[in-house]
Each structure stands twice: as C-alpha cells, then as structure tokens.
Design a protein around this motif. Structure first.
Motif: not given
Length: 775
Positions: A368-393
């Motif tokens: 239930d805390n898998a979303v804490d992963h750092l694969t998209f980075g974190y903070g101000s440089h977090q991947c802007m396209g993360k939600n596009i990637g999520r949608m596709e997957m």
C-alpha cells in the motif's frame, strides 16, 4: 573521520577526500563496484544490498562517483536541488575522446541545459511556463488514443501464439504516443529508435573509443534531425502538441524559453518521452509473468492494475539511477562529502530499502505504499511525464490481461544495454495457445475496458484477502486475531512497530502487529472501545474463525532504531501491541531493554503471561486497581546516556513523556498514539487558505471543505499518505513560511514550535493565512 575538501581529486585513483584517521568509505566492496558489468547490470538493487546494510554512501574509484543507496538519503538529495545540483544529470559518464568530440562538432552539436539538468532559478521558471500540457485534466483525453493503438497492435499478433512484446508493441506504441503528444511527425520510428539508443550509450554508457566514434555520428545526426523538426514546426504556428506549445512560449517569452533551450529539449524529450515508458512496460510484463500468482490476481481483478503498475515501477523500474553534484561541503548518510562531489543516486536500490518498504526485496502488488517509489524522482525535478507513463502501462496491462490471460514467458536469455541509469530487456519473448484466446468464445472481450483516473492509485483499491484462522480472548475487552493469506501464500515480512489496516465491512481500522515476524500469520489485538467510532465494536461482534477479510499493509511508521545503547519501552493499555514486538526484537538482538506496562487492571492487560515468560526480569507491570502507577519522571531520570524511549498509549501519557524529555537529546523519545483525536473537517468552522509550493512553482487555494493533501493531489503532485487522520506522519511536508495550525499526533512539541513541518492530511494554515511549502 572524513574531512571535507574544497576540490575533488582524480577519479582514477582512490577516494577523492583527505582523511585524518579512520577508514575510507571506499572499502574493498566499494573498490570492486562496477556499474557497467557484473551484478549491477543483472540486478542493481541486489548488487547494492551490502551498501544499504553497511555503507549507504561510498566512493567508487572505477566510476569516480559517490554511490548513494538508501531510500531516505536519495530522497534527501532529490529534495534539495540547490545543494545537490542536477547540472551533471546529462553529462557523459564516460568522458568523450578528442576524436568523438570532433565528430560531434562537425554536426554543430551544441546540447545545452534542459529541464533535467539546469539549476535554479532557470529550472522552475521554465518548468512553470511549460507545465500545462502535463496536468491530469489535460491528459485524460489521451486515454482513448493509447487504447486504440494498443488494441491495433494486439489484433496484429493475437493469433500468432509467440511474439517479442518489445518489437511488436512496447517500443512502437510509446514512441507513437510520445510523438503525438509532442506534435512530432510519426514517419521515422526506426530512425528515432537508433537515435535513442545512441543517446543513451553516449550519456550513460561506457563505449569503447571505436564505439564512441560510431555513437558520436548517430548523436550528431539526431541533433540535426531535432533541428529540422523544429524548423518544420515553426512553419506551422498553430500546430498541436507540447513542442508546438514550447515554440509559442519561445516567441512569447524568449528570455525564458530560449532558442538553444528549444533545440536541446527537442532532442532530450524525444528520448525521455518514450524510452523510459517502453523499458518500464517491458519490465512490468517480465516481472508479472515471472510472478504468476500476481499475474493471475490482476487477470481476475483489473482494479488491482494501478497499484500493480506502481509496484512494478518500484521493484523493477526503468530508471535505475540518476546523478547530482554537490555545490558545497555537506554530510550525507553519515559521510562527509566535498564540494563538487559527483553522486550516482541509485533509485533501484532505494526502492527496495527495507527501512522504508516492509519486506522491500519482495514483489507485492498489494503493497500500500508502492507509490512512494523514487523511479520518477522526487521534488521539483520529478518527471513531468509520469502520468503519461502510468496511463500507458495501465492500459497495456489491462488490454493484455483481458485478452491474453494465458500469456507466459518463453524460454530465453535476457540481454540489456550496459549503462548506469536505464534498464529493461532488449527483447521479451512471450507465447500462448491461440486456441485458448477467451475472445474466440466471447468476441465482446475485445472491446471491454476499465477506465483508470489519471494520477497515483487510490488506496481504496489496494487490499489483500486474508482469512481469520484464530480468535482469542487476550484480556478483558481485548480480542486476539491470527490472520493468514486467503490463498495460503506467505504474507510479507514485517518489522517491530509495524501495523496493518483491517477492512471489515464499512470499517477500516489500523492495528499494530504483535506476533513474531517469522510466524506463519499476522497476530493482532483489538480493544473494544464503546466510546469510539464503532469499528472495534463491529470487529468484536462479527469476526469469527474462517471469515475472509481485507487487509492493507504491513507498513511501519513507528520504526525501532536498532543502534541505540539501551531502550526503555513504555506501554499504556492496548499500546502494548507494538511494544511487545519491539521487546521481542531487542531480545533477539541481545540488546539492553526494559518494559514498563501500565493498565487499569491486570484483567484488562493483554499478553501479561507471555511478557513474564519471554521477558522475565525486564518487565515492570503497573495495575491501577492494585494501587500501582508508573512513575514516568523516575523512568525518564533513570535513562542511561544514549538510551531511547519508545512509548505507545493514551495522549496524556505521551504528553507527560514529552514534558519530561524536553531537555534531552532530540532523538530520545519516540511515540505512537493509538487513536485519533479529531473527527475530520467541519467546513462551517474552517478557513480557506493559500499554499505556495516553492519547488513546483504553483500556488494552491485550499477550500474550507478540503485538506491541503486534497489540493496538492488535485494538481498532479504525488504525495504519500496513509492514515489521513494525523497519526502516521507519512504525508509530512516541509514548511518554509507561515504559521501552522498543527492537528496531528506525530510531531513533538519542539517540532511544532519550530514550525518547519506539517501533516498535509489534517493541519492547516493558522487563521486562514498563507503558507509556503518545500514541495
């Protein structure tokens, strides 16, 4: 002790820091570390297990970088992009040869800063200007196109019985979607694929001198291609797509979105927008098809897909590591770093760090805390396209599990492109029996679909089924339960202080685990609270042996520091549950500890016989009806230097301990409340307020009927949360300015007075004021 040095020395020798006694962090294991071959290329997280356990920050002489392997250290680096500059994120990790540089110059190659590797304030100024297309509400319309392209690909191979998923779907579809999103012509997919590989090898690989020449030609041609596309786009000022939008911003605010920036971003984002999604999707199918039980669960219940995707990103994400460079001397993970130190922060290692993820090296789609992963980075440089990637997957997985649930991995040897930072198999061969395709009997399956809202998954959809195998009377009004996986599978391991969330009917309640981690099931104890909100009473009345329940977790927000000199464990009433697990753990470790356990009567105190048997000589009992009371002042006064206190119980006990330890070192008292103290928002009594998110460049309006957590998530920013009642601390954010109305039960009195942290789920700006957050 490591001393700071103003300038790093050569990366070809030993540690670049001067020492005055003690041992260098570049141990034998560190000296042997090679990110381009061997264990790191096979499994980066496993290759750095020794580092997470022994040396979380170490210098690699072979690479000339400091390696960072623990979750919280990596997050600390991402959080501070001034001290840890991103300037070297796209720097060639293997220095270019003079010959390769001449080749690049012949193409006019002039790669400049991009959103990935530029410092403040330029980064946030540009990010704010270009963020609009990535907002969740603007991405929803892309779902239909993603599903259509995915179905077309599956239609093309569904009757073949054997395909390479990379070649037949997982490369071309993400690239087509990326080009559509950017507004780039879709007619040169094969050419772009070769460019992307060359860019990855050039930036994060270790090509030989001869290979550098070949790669330099490919990168140069890629640079020229990006320039040609930009010129075509300039001729179409009304074109659709993010790059057209970027060009319009270039014309509108050229001092922010410069010409050189546009060219560099075009080249970088063509790779970033599809390569990582392609690799992540390939890793996802490989991981799920290797873990057949998880694959079967997803096939049977598509609501599990969003969290299964997050767990795949955590367990086997495409982005293995990223880079930063220190701008001043600092200390990280107990190691002093000099100014100019280059860091390789290995998210793949942090994502399996058991200090944050219970049983972190195990794949668990119910985490239930898998979303804490750092694969998209974190903070101000977090991947802007993360939600596009999520949608596709999510759509890839939903379409394939619905139409090909009998899919399996073919016998094959997996190969990977050697580099430090990106990971995914070059090929993924799968096979199935077309005669068993479900849509042959039910053609309607081809058109079925499940809509997944854009953004992080909802915790409501994350719960495993468990069965009650034993119900016990632990003490007066205390019910003991033993739970096992409903399908007889092993439950995840847990650590002392961990809790789970039981879902029984309409009630969802958190309870500490109090059995032994090596046991076959989970054990908990539940106090019937007549004056509570009804959850415990309902559980007491309806739960019976053999009943199936749903469970989330385990999670640990009351973690035991195992490095203290000694321990005092204090429990009040049902607060004994996490304290018992801590006592068991400390006994197993051979540490010095004592347990103080208070209750209204012996009859109401759970686990007394077990405590007396297992912890004889270390347990002090205080039964109020026998005239016994714990002298908290004496307990605190007797604490040896370097000792730590762990307490769980009623609010008045915690408050008293806070008072008594106010003058002791900061890390002395650790506590957990076992019940909330507020009933949620009352909009008629709340004030709206504004929250400026400094790192994201946004200002939010938080309505009287909404929480700060709600407002942050509404703009597409991922933030962890668990209890949403101010009990757990997982939604903590850093406060830069403004006064906070603290409503949590996590922060100490001193931390509240500092006004530097708040819990986004419940705390608010005081009197409707304005606050600024580091988010």
């Amino acid at each position: 002790m490591i001393k700071n040095s103003s300038q790093p020395q050569s990366s070809q020798g030993g540690c670049p820091v001067h020492h005055s006694g003690g041992s260098c962090p570049a141990s034998e294991l560190a000296a042997a570390f090679d990110p381009f071959e061997g264990p790191y290329q096979v499994d980066p997280a496993e290759a750095l297990r020794w580092s997470r356990d022994q040396l979380p920050v170490f210098y690699s002489p072979k690479l000339g970088y400091w390696i960072v392997s623990r979750y919280h250290d990596i997050k600390a680096v991402f959080r501070d992009n001034v001290l840890y500059s991103p300037r070297n994120a796209l720097e060639k990790i293997t220095p270019a040869t003079p010959e390769a540089m001449k080749v690049l110059e012949s193409y006019g190659y002039a790669m400049n800063r991009t959103l990935v590797n530029e410092d403040e304030p330029a980064h946030m100024e540009r990010r704010r200007a270009l963020l609009e297309h990535f907002m969740p509400e603007n991405l929803e319309a892309k779902q239909e196109m993603i599903r259509r392209l995915t179905r077309e690909k599956i239609d093309g191979f569904i009757d073949r019985g054997r395909v390479d998923l990379v070649e037949d779907m997982l490369y071309e579809v993400p690239l087509t979607i990326a080009l559509h999103f950017l507004g780039v012509p879709e007619d040169e997919i094969t050419r772009l694929r070769s460019f992307a590989v060359a860019h990855a090898v050039n930036t994060w690989g270790r090509p030989t001198p001869d290979q550098q020449i070949e790669v330099a030609h490919a990168v140069g041609r890629f640079w020229q291609y990006a320039g040609e596309v930009i010129e075509k786009m300039r001729a179409d000022p009304d074109g659709q797509g993010w790059m057209h939008y970027t060009l319009r911003k270039n014309a509108e605010i050229p001092e922010v979105v410069t010409d050189s920036y546009v060219h560099s971003m075009m080249m970088a984002i063509i790779v970033a927008a599809h390569e990582t999604t392609s690799l992540a999707s390939t890793n996802m199918f490989k991981t799920l098809l290797t873990h057949r039980e998880a694959w079967g669960d997803v096939c049977a219940d598509p609501s599990l897909i969003p969290n299964a995707v997050e767990e795949c990103l955590r367990y086997a994400g495409a982005v293995v590591a990223w880079r930063r460079e220190t701008t001043a001397p600092t200390r990280l993970g107990g190691v002093d770093l000099p100014e100019g130190a280059k860091l390789l922060i290995v998210q793949a290692s942090g994502n399996q760090d058991e200090r944050h993820f219970e049983d972190g090296d195990k794949f668990d789609i119910y985490r239930d805390n898998a979303v804490d992963h750092l694969t998209f980075g974190y903070g101000s440089h977090q991947c802007m396209g993360k939600n596009i990637g999520r949608m596709e997957m999510r759509i890839f997985l939903e379409e394939v599990t619905r139409r090909l649930p009998h899919l399996r991995l073919a016998e094959q040897e997996f190969t990977y492109l050697p580099n430090t930072s990106f990971r995914g198999p070059n090929d993924l061969w799968v096979e199935w029996d077309p005669e068993q395709n479900p849509e042959r009997a039910n053609p309607a399956l081809r058109q079925g679909s499940v809509h997944f809202p854009v953004g992080a998954p909802s915790r409501k959809d994350i719960a495993r089924k468990v069965r009650v195998t034993q119900v016990r009377h632990e003490a007066e009004d205390i019910l003991g339960l033993t739970l096992e996986d409903a399908k007889g599978r092993p439950l995840p391991r847990w650590s002392a202080g961990a809790h789970v969330e039981l879902c029984v009917g309409e009630y969802e309640r958190k309870y500490s685990l109090c059995g032994r981690p090596e046991g076959a099931g989970y054990e908990g104890a539940i106090l019937r609270e007549e004056g509570g909100r009804g959850g415990s009473r309902h559980i007491h009345e309806v739960v019976r042996e053999g009943m199936e329940l749903k469970l989330r977790g385990p999670s640990n927000l009351f973690r035991l520091d195992e490095e203290a000199s000694c321990y005092v464990l204090v429990a009040g009433g049902i607060g004994i549950t996490p304290i018992l697990a801590m006592a068991d753990r400390l006994k197993a470790l051979g540490r010095e500890y004592v347990v103080h356990y208070a209750g209204r009567s012996r009859a109401s105190m759970a686990f007394v016989p077990r405590l007396q048997a297992d912890h004889a000589g270390r347990i002090q009992l205080y039964a109020k009806d026998e005239g016994q009371r714990a002298d908290l002042a004496a307990i605190v006064a007797a604490l040896p230097e370097g000792g730590q206190i762990y307490a769980c119980g009623p609010a008045r006990m915690i408050t008293a301990l806070e008072d008594l330890t106010a003058g002791l070192p900061e890390n002395t008292l650790h506590f957990e409340h076992f019940s909330p103290h507020h009933a949620g928002l009352d909009p008629t009594r709340e004030s709206a307020f504004e929250a400026e998110l400094k790192d994201s460049g946004l200002t939010l309006s938080v309505a009287a009927n909404a929480t700060l957590l709600d407002a942050i998530r509404a703009v597409g920013i991922d933030i962890a949360s668990d209890c949403c009642e101010g009990l757990c601390g997982s939604c903590e954010v850093e406060v830069l300015e403004g006064e906070i109305d603290h409503r949590d039960l996590v922060l100490t009195r001193a931390e509240r007075a500092e006004n530097r942290r708040m819990m986004a789920c419940c705390s608010r700006a005081k009197n409707g004021g304005r606050i600024k957050l580091a988010l």
